[in-house]
Design an enzyme around this catalytic site. Structure first.
Site, PDB file in Angstrom:
ATOM      1  N   HIS A 156     -34.315  39.090  10.706  1.00  0.00           N
ATOM      2  CA  HIS A 156     -33.381  38.919   9.603  1.00  0.00           C
ATOM      3  C   HIS A 156     -34.160  38.854   8.300  1.00  0.00           C
ATOM      4  O   HIS A 156     -35.139  38.103   8.179  1.00  0.00           O
ATOM      5  CB  HIS A 156     -32.566  37.644   9.808  1.00  0.00           C
ATOM      6  CG  HIS A 156     -31.792  37.234   8.599  1.00  0.00           C
ATOM      7  ND1 HIS A 156     -31.053  38.120   7.847  1.00  0.00           N
ATOM      8  CD2 HIS A 156     -31.638  36.012   7.999  1.00  0.00           C
ATOM      9  CE1 HIS A 156     -30.474  37.479   6.849  1.00  0.00           C
ATOM     10  NE2 HIS A 156     -30.817  36.212   6.914  1.00  0.00           N
ATOM     11  N   ASN A 164     -31.416  40.027   0.798  1.00  0.00           N
ATOM     12  CA  ASN A 164     -30.760  39.548   2.019  1.00  0.00           C
ATOM     13  C   ASN A 164     -29.385  40.203   2.098  1.00  0.00           C
ATOM     14  O   ASN A 164     -28.509  39.918   1.280  1.00  0.00           O
ATOM     15  CB  ASN A 164     -30.639  38.024   1.970  1.00  0.00           C
ATOM     16  CG  ASN A 164     -29.996  37.435   3.205  1.00  0.00           C
ATOM     17  OD1 ASN A 164     -29.370  38.130   4.000  1.00  0.00           O
ATOM     18  ND2 ASN A 164     -30.129  36.126   3.373  1.00  0.00           N
ATOM     19  N   CYS A 184     -25.339  35.691   8.792  1.00  0.00           N
ATOM     20  CA  CYS A 184     -26.519  36.530   8.998  1.00  0.00           C
ATOM     21  C   CYS A 184     -26.931  36.637  10.465  1.00  0.00           C
ATOM     22  O   CYS A 184     -27.789  37.466  10.800  1.00  0.00           O
ATOM     23  CB  CYS A 184     -27.676  36.002   8.169  1.00  0.00           C
ATOM     24  SG  CYS A 184     -27.297  35.915   6.392  1.00  0.00           S
TER      25      CYS A 184
END
Length: 355
Positions: free
Chosen positions: A272, A302, A134
């Site tokens: 994020h 996500n 990520c």
């Protein structure tokens, strides 16, 4: 011996000491999300969970899953084409194509090469960032900005794309509820002095609290690893919370400090999209207003390396104006984290655009 760092041991790695010699900014963005919507109620049909539990714990209501037969590169190609269309840059004029993903189409060949070939970017150097998870979006932007310090390069396409649904265990509530699939793209190119990437900060701490334990050289895929479901992502949610809430606010402050700006001067914080509660905790720690922190996590989940690009694209489409300051920040398995501070250049209401 595998060692996991404690939060208080995590080393901070220095970022930008001086500005880039050649200013580099974001010219255009693109986004692709799959059509299939997977709600919390859908997951609750096979997992011991509920919409109320998922929404209250992580703030995710739904996510998108990639259609069977499609791969990460398909999403990356679609996002890339949109970014190129909006920039007016031909794929043949791309110097580099960078793809950040922890869900490549396959171990070989290169996913970046697959994307570049499909776009017709035949003279572009394809580069894959395959283990930044990520944090891949931050790493890809920094890599592109530094490659653009070479006068021979003018247009670099950065793509963050992940199909988290393909690497999460359908039987594991602890990971399955978090992840969705998407791809985002950004075209980076030289910009005017005083604009573009102003500063950055990065850090890392080796940890196995988020990992895919099988399929590499240490534990090659075998009947035993498949029986153990070792090909799927394993995640210690508490460790992720501790590291994300402990490191992201400090990294953001460092990026602002190194750019010589105050947090009050930053209009857009593009974080994020790990889960809504981590975002809320970061916002609270920084003492900033939530209206400057757009989110997609509630409806997309996500999306790994794509997650910061989802909010970047939506902000660029709706609220980012000429001269706006923005900070992008992310953290991923590893642990790896970082932030970049940028000042946006055009177009503005007067009609000025890229020179």
């Amino acid at each position: 011996m595998q060692r996991t760092f404690r939060l208080d041991e995590a080393p901070a790695i220095a970022g930008a000491a001086t500005p880039l010699t050649r200013p580099v900014g974001i010219g255009a963005t693109g986004l692709y999300v799959p059509e299939q919507v997977v709600t919390n109620d859908d997951l609750a049909e096979t997992l011991d969970t509920s919409d109320e539990w998922i929404t209250s714990r992580i703030g995710i209501r739904q996510r998108r899953f990639l259609t069977e037969g499609m791969a990460t590169s398909d999403m990356g190609i679609a996002a890339a084409r949109q970014a190129l269309d909006r920039s007016g840059v031909d794929a043949g004029d791309l110097d580099v194509v960078i793809v950040a993903t922890f869900t490549p189409d396959q171990p070989l060949p290169s996913t970046a090469l697959i994307v570049a070939e499909a776009l017709g970017a035949r003279r572009a150097l394809p580069l894959d960032l395959s283990q930044s998870a990520c944090a891949g979006g931050i790493h890809a932007i920094l890599l592109a900005a530094h490659l653009l310090q070479n006068d021979a390069f003018r247009n670099i396409l950065v793509i963050g794309a992940d199909a988290g649904s393909r690497l999460t265990d359908p039987l594991d509530r602890g990971t399955r509820v978090f992840f969705g699939d998407a791809a985002g793209a950004a075209l980076l190119r030289p910009t005017a002095s005083g604009f573009g990437l102003l500063s950055w900060h990065t850090g890392s701490a080796l940890s196995y609290e988020v990992q895919i334990p099988a399929g590499g050289s240490r534990r090659p895929t075998s009947p035993e690893t498949v029986d153990e479901r070792g090909q799927f992502l394993k995640m210690n949610g508490r460790a992720v919370w501790d590291m994300a809430t402990g490191q992201l606010p400090g990294s953001i402050r460092q990026a602002a400090l190194r750019a010589g700006v105050g947090l009050e001067d930053v209009r857009h914080f593009l974080l994020h999209q790990a889960n809504q509660n981590i975002i809320n905790e970061t916002v609270s720690s920084l003492g900033i207003s939530a209206d400057r922190v757009p989110t997609t996590v509630g409806r997309l989940g996500n999306t790994g390396a794509a997650s910061m690009f989802t909010v970047l694209h939506e902000a660029m489409e709706t609220t980012v104006r000429h001269g706006d300051l923005m900070i992008m920040a992310g953290i991923g398995a590893g642990f790896l984290w970082g932030s970049v501070c940028l000042r946006h250049f055009g177009p503005d209401p007067s009609g000025d655009a890229w020179g």
